[in-house]
Write an enzyme that holds these catalytic residues in place. Structure first.
Site, PDB file in Angstrom:
ATOM      1  N   GLU B  45       0.840  -1.208   0.000  1.00 12.63           N
ATOM      2  CA  GLU B  45       0.000   0.000   0.000  1.00 12.63           C
ATOM      3  C   GLU B  45       0.873   1.256   0.000  1.00 12.63           C
ATOM      4  OE1 GLU B  45      -2.397   0.361   3.529  1.00 12.63           O
ATOM      5  OE2 GLU B  45      -3.768   1.807   2.612  1.00 12.63           O
ATOM      6  N   LYS B 117     -10.041   2.712  -2.269  1.00 10.25           N
ATOM      7  CA  LYS B 117     -10.266   2.096  -0.946  1.00 10.25           C
ATOM      8  C   LYS B 117     -11.603   2.555  -0.370  1.00 10.25           C
ATOM      9  CE  LYS B 117      -7.572   1.560   3.386  1.00 10.25           C
ATOM     10  NZ  LYS B 117      -6.234   1.894   3.972  1.00 10.25           N
ATOM     11  N   CYS B 154      -5.870  -2.753   2.356  1.00 10.84           N
ATOM     12  CA  CYS B 154      -5.623  -2.703   3.810  1.00 10.84           C
ATOM     13  C   CYS B 154      -6.893  -2.774   4.662  1.00 10.84           C
ATOM     14  CB  CYS B 154      -4.774  -1.495   4.149  1.00 10.84           C
ATOM     15  SG  CYS B 154      -3.886  -1.686   5.722  1.00 10.84           S
TER      16      CYS B 154
END
Lengths: 294, 294
Positions: B45, B117, B154
């Site tokens: 990431e 995300k 994540c």
């Protein structure tokens, strides 16, 4: 114990042929758990009988009973006497030709209600779709004397949706009465991975939802009357904390009454530390009601 | 390799201060993975920089860039030359004052698209809500030269909903570029449980969805310029098979280029053996779009 502290009992059983024997042994197990201080006790899935779903045979429908019915009536005085809350998984006869795989919840005030297994498996030696209509009561919590508990059953444990919906209703502990084991002839090749996946999936429910998870399995080999090779139930009933750590795990091949001390205040601590509920994208989850999105 | 067989590369990196140095090292890592035969490669990431979200400081917005933009332009020729598919997590500048934590997918045909995300954390030393607007592209799959892949980032890894929705779109592999680590002062007390929960949650996505899961983390200690105590990124990038078994796990405290051989045909075998998709109760999942149901 301090406010929020609680002892939970897991009664891992080996089933006999005779339902009355199983009831008697279940009662002994519940008594033992209560004697150890458990206030919340769970029995394995369909504890009154052998796991008859190994084959499709209409005579097994005779094992079914109304809920509430004879089994809950037998357990209610016990629960009252011991001052506990009990999760009892039973074969429910709802109407002629209409049956469910159901868990009853009983506390000292009496019969609290039931959960009808929502996800029904059907695999070799687990022919549950023949016996059980999928539940129509949805995912449920019960405000018992020992806290707000969620009850799910076996195959449900593979579905994060079931755990989530039950946790969103405020469940502090998710209970999974279970009957799962190995096909003996497959055990060497895939047995370890299967058990590990089973445990991992349920640990993940505790992590994702910041709650306790309890799975209570049966143990022992049960032959298939139809001759398929039988199931070796893998025992290993367990309890998981809100961080996903295993708190207790039973033996593979023998009966056991396990207890575990939980502290319901840890749920709040855990969820503040890992605030997963805060960030759910409820605006983007609508397609979870789709069968497939390809 | 036979049809469906594929080597995947995980480039676990330690980040330097200078974004150009990180790009150069990322390129070296990708080259090394490709040299080992990887056709599908994932970087950690926000690999172009230190994990700036440890503090809230407006100057870090200068690190952001359009996507596609300079970083994808730098990577496209590399991807073409190597004949691979690459997942590159980048800090996206969408408009002045509007930024996302975004992963770009590039294959030999060029830039395929991006995932923004969806779940954005905000915890001490992970102040992502200051920097990133939650994604508005939903959960996505990409039909790359190396198969249909799902990309998440994540914090998404804690949400079974994200994995499920991506798998329902036909993802064969779920990729999670990640930046997660220990607060050094907490590590002795809870470090092991935290790492275990992180791995367990993602293994459970593989199990529930019968697909591969790949998590690629950064490694090394990064101090917090604001003096909080920093983060020790815990490395341990890993790959999981459709049965939830770990196939490869990287080291904790050093860079590594890992490869893993997968066989996409196992997805079908696994899902036939454990037919979880067959039995989802889509009629009863509507409340998953609720914030809470108490």
């Amino acid at each position: 114990m301090a406010d929020g502290e609680l002892r939970i009992g897991l009664v891992q059983m080996r089933m006999a042929d005779d339902p009355d024997t199983n009831m008697q042994r279940a009662i002994e197990g519940v008594r033992e758990a209560a004697a150890q201080g458990a206030k919340l006790v769970c029995l394995p899935e369909l504890f009154r009988s052998r796991y008859f779903c190994q084959s499709e045979d209409a005579r097994y429908f005779d094992l079914a009973e109304p809920i509430p019915g004879p089994s809950t009536a037998a357990l209610e005085p016990l629960v009252k006497e011991l001052g506990i809350t009990l999760i009892a998984s039973l074969f429910e006869k709802r109407a002629p030709g209409l049956h469910h795989n159901t868990a009853a919840v009983i506390d000292p005030s009496g019969y609290l209600g039931k959960y009808r297994k929502m996800h029904i498996p059907d695999d070799p030696r687990y022919y549950e779709k023949y016996y059980f209509t999928p539940g129509d009561l949805g995912f449920r919590v019960f405000d018992s004397a020992a806290g707000r508990i969620g009850v799910l059953v076996c195959w449900d444990q593979w579905y994060p949706e079931a755990a989530r919906l039950t946790a969103l209703k405020g469940a502090q502990v998710l209970f999974y009465p279970t009957a799962i084991g190995w096909h003996p002839e497959e055990k060497d090749a895939v047995g370890s991975a299967q058990h590990d996946a089973w445990e991992t999936a349920q640990r993940a429910h505790a992590i994702a939802n910041g709650c306790y998870v309890i799975a209570v399995n049966r143990t022992g080999f049960e032959p298939d009357p139809a001759g398929s090779g039988g199931i070796e139930f893998w025992g290993q009933s367990f309890a998981v904390g809100p961080d996903g750590a295993i708190l207790v795990r039973g033996p593979i091949d023998r009966e056991a009454v396990l207890t575990v001390d939980v502290d319901l205040r840890r749920i709040g601590t855990q969820r503040v530390g890992w605030p997963f509920f805060r960030d759910r994208r409820i605006d983007a989850y609508g397609d979870l009601t789709a069968r497939f999105l390809d």
